[in-house]
Design an enzyme around this catalytic site. Structure first.
Site, PDB file in Angstrom:
ATOM      1  N   GLU A 129      40.087  41.284  33.652  1.00  0.00           N
ATOM      2  CA  GLU A 129      40.149  40.249  34.697  1.00  0.00           C
ATOM      3  C   GLU A 129      38.763  39.705  35.004  1.00  0.00           C
ATOM      4  OE1 GLU A 129      41.726  42.492  37.947  1.00  0.00           O
ATOM      5  OE2 GLU A 129      43.502  43.114  36.834  1.00  0.00           O
ATOM      6  N   ARG A 181      33.301  36.057  37.031  1.00  0.00           N
ATOM      7  CA  ARG A 181      31.905  35.655  36.986  1.00  0.00           C
ATOM      8  C   ARG A 181      31.346  35.561  35.561  1.00  0.00           C
ATOM      9  NH1 ARG A 181      28.457  37.029  41.301  1.00  0.00           N
ATOM     10  NH2 ARG A 181      29.913  38.709  41.736  1.00  0.00           N
ATOM     11  N   CYS A 214      22.456  23.433  60.602  1.00  0.00           N
ATOM     12  CA  CYS A 214      21.733  23.843  61.799  1.00  0.00           C
ATOM     13  C   CYS A 214      21.810  25.328  62.078  1.00  0.00           C
ATOM     14  CB  CYS A 214      22.296  23.075  62.987  1.00  0.00           C
ATOM     15  SG  CYS A 214      22.294  21.331  62.646  1.00  0.00           S
TER      16      CYS A 214
HETATM   17  N1  LLP Z   1      39.804  41.561  39.594  1.00  0.00           N
HETATM   18  C1  LLP Z   1      39.840  41.861  40.910  1.00  0.00           C
HETATM   19  C2  LLP Z   1      40.908  42.710  41.413  1.00  0.00           C
HETATM   20  C3  LLP Z   1      38.835  41.362  41.767  1.00  0.00           C
HETATM   21  O1  LLP Z   1      38.872  41.684  43.054  1.00  0.00           O
HETATM   22  C4  LLP Z   1      37.808  40.546  41.256  1.00  0.00           C
HETATM   23  C5  LLP Z   1      36.756  39.996  42.117  1.00  0.00           C
HETATM   24  C6  LLP Z   1      37.832  40.243  39.885  1.00  0.00           C
HETATM   25  C7  LLP Z   1      38.829  40.769  39.090  1.00  0.00           C
HETATM   26  C8  LLP Z   1      36.780  39.374  39.247  1.00  0.00           C
HETATM   27  O2  LLP Z   1      35.537  39.969  39.341  1.00  0.00           O
HETATM   28  P1  LLP Z   1      34.285  39.367  38.521  1.00  0.00           P
HETATM   29  O3  LLP Z   1      34.591  39.519  37.046  1.00  0.00           O
HETATM   30  O4  LLP Z   1      34.135  37.950  38.888  1.00  0.00           O
HETATM   31  O5  LLP Z   1      33.148  40.202  38.941  1.00  0.00           O
HETATM   32  N2  LLP Z   1      32.202  36.229  45.979  1.00  0.00           N
HETATM   33  C9  LLP Z   1      31.454  37.317  45.385  1.00  0.00           C
HETATM   34  C10 LLP Z   1      32.260  38.063  44.330  1.00  0.00           C
HETATM   35  C11 LLP Z   1      33.582  38.601  44.845  1.00  0.00           C
HETATM   36  C12 LLP Z   1      34.405  39.299  43.803  1.00  0.00           C
HETATM   37  C13 LLP Z   1      35.778  39.605  44.314  1.00  0.00           C
HETATM   38  N3  LLP Z   1      36.671  40.198  43.370  1.00  0.00           N
HETATM   39  C14 LLP Z   1      30.132  36.753  44.829  1.00  0.00           C
HETATM   40  O6  LLP Z   1      29.871  35.560  44.980  1.00  0.00           O
HETATM   41  O7  LLP Z   1      29.325  37.503  44.288  1.00  0.00           O
END
Ligand code: LLP
Length: 435
Positions: A288, A291, A358
């Site tokens: 999954e 990023r 602001c």
């Molecule tokens: N699977 C699940 C169950 C998740 O909760 C997440 C991300 C992913 C996959 C994807 O994770 P990635 O491969 O993108 O690391 N807004 C934060 C990141 C929050 C991630 C939440 N869950 C940021 O800007 O760093």
């Protein structure tokens, strides 16, 4: 690696001069590289090609319809966390049937919508949720395919707000009580036990926490296979990207120049390390990633509004703010900021780079050194393709930014900058305030 680099002294995305995009579509504007997304996707798929693999792109990272269509064309499925994300995938032509539905707070309406769309698996986070899914499926005369999210209690060593695999987090069911949760699920007539899931956190830059978590849950996964004949194991997302040296990391030479132990995690290392652990399971493996697939494939282009020289402190005031890119304000996240037009004759400037909102939290970088920039010139925030636009807001009644997709030497607007009329379209002045 990615496809943002200077051609001469002008920052390009693939074959497109970003100054041209800014001239045509204004700023702040997110710009994404289709080739970088495709390359990230293919590298990850190739690194685990010995498995029965399904990549479920976590569309919370970037859910623009064009990006989703690009992933659907590449063969990806999707990781969904809301009815809205499910509707986006369907609208973009993605296959809901291959996708998974996650999240700790699924509502009845969301469960119904996901069942009707025929999702491949519900990733269940609690026992009450098992009962709710069973209930909704029963009402529809259906059986819901489920996988329980195991919390392996592993420290992902990432930012506190994005670590999820520790027992104190709200996510998943602890490994030691997971067998009981599966036994409870097996007794519910409208559920089909189809898999098992875990996700330990985001922006992981070494493979060690993934290995630790996978090793910890493997015996349990085998037990589930023997007892319930599960089809899949989802190992979640979390592969990190380069933020500090984002622009330089576009080139292979940057990676080659790093010693083994200093190189950030690559999909090749991730795959080569995990594949031998996962292959013997004989299960479909789901990933999954969010990023990793889109993060380095996007930049945020912003205009310099003012250069304010203070006593002892300089401020570069941009037209982008925390509402456009909240990561620095929210996570103290670092984003490299580079000029669209490079000029080695310019002196260096040390400045705080801020937005116009602001509050003092509207700060992208403190005491950052960059080439002196002038009013009306443009800069780009690197590595802004993930959790950029999707986390944007309208704070200070600032319109949501525009989004552009580049492919080769073509570029197209894939999201128009929001108009004032669109921003207030659903608001009403009630009759009792009208005299
Ligand atoms: N699977 C699940 C169950 C998740 O909760 C997440 C991300 C992913 C996959 C994807 O994770 P990635 O491969 O993108 O690391 N807004 C934060 C990141 C929050 C991630 C939440 N869950 C940021 O800007 O760093």
């Amino acid at each position: 690696m990615h496809q943002f680099s200077y051609v001469g002294n002008k920052l390009h995305c693939e074959g497109v001069d970003l100054a041209e995009v800014a001239a045509l579509h204004g700023s702040p504007t997110y710009v994404y590289s289709a080739a970088t997304i495709a390359d990230n996707y293919r590298r990850l798929a190739a690194s685990l090609s010995g498995l029965d693999l399904r990549i479920c792109y976590a569309n919370k990272a970037n859910s623009n319809l064009a990006v989703l269509r690009h992933f659907a064309n590449l063969g990806a499925a999707f990781d969904l966390v809301s009815a809205g994300e499910l509707q986006r995938v369907v609208a973009a032509g993605g296959r809901a049937q291959d996708s998974v539905f996650a999240g700790v707070g699924k509502t009845e309406a969301e469960i119904k919508m996901a069942l009707e769309a025929g999702v491949y698996g519900f990733h269940v986070e609690s026992e009450p949720e098992l009962e709710r899914i069973n209930h909704v499926a029963g009402r529809l005369g259906m059986r819901a395919p489920i996988a329980i999210r195991i919390n392996p209690d592993v420290d992902a060593k990432t930012h506190a707000k994005i670590t999820t695999g520790k027992s104190e987090n709200k996510f998943g069911i602890p490994l030691k009580v997971a067998a009981a949760a599966y036994a409870a699920a097996a007794k519910l007539p409208h559920l089909e036990i189809r898999g098992v899931q875990m996700h330990i956190g985001s922006q992981l830059t070494t493979v060690a926490p993934f290995v630790e978590a996978v090793k910890k849950v493997l015996p349990f996964v085998l037990e589930l296979k023997a007892t319930y004949g599960i089809q899949y194991f989802s190992v979640g997302g979390g592969i990190g990207i380069v933020y500090e040296d984002a622009l330089a990391s576009g080139a292979q030479a940057w990676w080659d120049g790093k010693a083994e132990g200093e190189r950030p995690l690559t999909p090749e290392v991730y795959g080569a390390t995990l594949q031998p652990l996962l292959a013997p399971l004989g299960l479909k493996i789901l990933l999954e990633p969010g990023r990793f697939l889109v993060g380095n494939a996007g930049v945020l282009v912003s205009r310099v509004e003012y250069l304010k020289r203070g006593s002892g402190r300089n401020f570069i005031i941009l037209d982008a703010a925390m509402n456009d890119l909240v990561r620095p304000a929210m996570y103290e996240a670092y984003h490299e900021i580079v000029p669209l037009a490079r000029d080695s004759a310019r002196p260096a400037l040390v400045a705080d780079i801020v937005g116009p909102v602001c509050e003092s939290g509207d700060c992208f970088a403190k005491a950052r050194t960059l080439q002196e920039v002038r009013e009306g010139e443009f800069v780009a925030f690197m590595s802004a393709g993930a959790y950029g636009y999707t986390m944007a807001s309208r704070y200070n009644t600032r319109a949501l930014p525009a989004e552009v997709l580049v492919s080769g030497n073509r570029f197209e607007l894939v999201n128009t900058r929001e108009s004032f009329e669109a921003m207030v379209a659903s608001e009403r002045i009630p009759s009792f305030l009208k005299s």
